[in-house]
Enzyme design. Sequence first.
Site, PDB file in Angstrom:
ATOM      1  CD  GLU A   9      85.527  -0.953  13.405  1.00  0.00           C
ATOM      2  OE1 GLU A   9      86.298  -0.082  12.758  1.00  0.00           O
ATOM      3  OE2 GLU A   9      84.447  -1.506  13.105  1.00  0.00           O
ATOM      4  CD  GLU A  24      80.659  -1.042  14.140  1.00  0.00           C
ATOM      5  OE1 GLU A  24      80.837  -0.922  12.973  1.00  0.00           O
ATOM      6  OE2 GLU A  24      81.392  -0.146  14.570  1.00  0.00           O
TER       7      GLU A  24
END
Length: 335
Positions: free
Chosen positions: A198, A295
């Site tokens: 991320e 995700e």
Amino acid sequence: MHFLRYLSSAFVAGLAAQTAALSIPGKPGLKVKPYKREVLQHIVTWDQHSIFVHGERVLFYSGEYHPFRLPVPGLWLDVFQKIRSLGYTGVSIYTDWALLEGKPGEFLAEGIFDLQPFFDAAKQAGIYILARPGPYINAEVSGGGFPGWLQRVPGVLRSLDPGYIAATELYVKSIGEIIAKNQITNDGPVILFQPENELYSCSDDIDPCPNPEYFQYVEDQFRNASIVVPYIVNDNNEGNFAPGQPVSVDIYGIDSYPLGFDCANPETWPENALQTDLTETHLNYSALTPFSFIEFQGGSFDPWGGWGFQQCLELVGYEFERVFYQVLIPRDDEH
Ligand SMILES: *[C@@H]1O[C@H](CO)[C@@H](O)[C@H](O)[C@H]1NC(C)=O
Ligand SMILES: *[C@@H]1O[C@H](CO)[C@@H](O)[C@H](O)[C@H]1NC(C)=O
């Protein structure tokens, strides 16, 4: 805002694989980085629909399962077998730097922290692994996996600052070599690898954000530790590090939590949360790699003193799944 979550990771590939050639909308002149990975290994490959293992199409359908959250090696095989029985083909794992290098310069992966029995159990159960060792993982763990002692190291975190970089080297090399030994090229279960995590929200002292030179450095660190399986990225759907960018991974992937985490109000879905242009943005960013979600909200965390998981379950339970998981399936009319 960058909560990292731990329940769901779904790598969803095109389900409508039959029929003729795709038309590829999107950026004209999109350049796909030559598949340099093919010279590193030939077992894991991909097209625009899915990955392949040994030439066989694989829908990498996965949940998150982290060895350090169940530090009981004797249970790992049982859990992997249950995951496999549910129909999953893969598991995405984080490893936690803070637990493996509690003292700077002493990397210890022994006893309950020994990852070898974990990889062996995955292999025995027939589960493929996407490895996501960080060095930063977020993952709702303290410091996002950064050891506490890193606070005393001068240097901006997740940058090329020499103090920070030097602090990462032992962990990255050691965990990289452990994962490398367990790649499918060495008869292990690991078929995909995510450098960093991320890397799209940054502190103010990171400019540009995300920093491509830093990302490239992490890619190189792991490559030097003998990781050869395809690299993926877990991005906030802005195209960061997509194939064709100067610094890129092999397969682009999206990180999305459309309902957020407000377990206090489980009956309130945020307005306009159902994003319907995900297939289109995927085709814009990375038309020649599988439509991938690294995700996609499989739950919500609940902080200390929070509302309790029962309320979170009401927020992101079966009704959420029925409505939202359909956006993960590429729509035929967009192909
Ligand atoms: C990777 O290895 C090469 C060759 O030894 C070296 O020049 C380079 O600095 C290394 N990169 C990283 C990020 O460790
Ligand atoms: C995809 O790219 C096209 C052409 O540049 C653009 O018009 C469109 O808005 C993009 N779609 C999304 C969802 O970003």
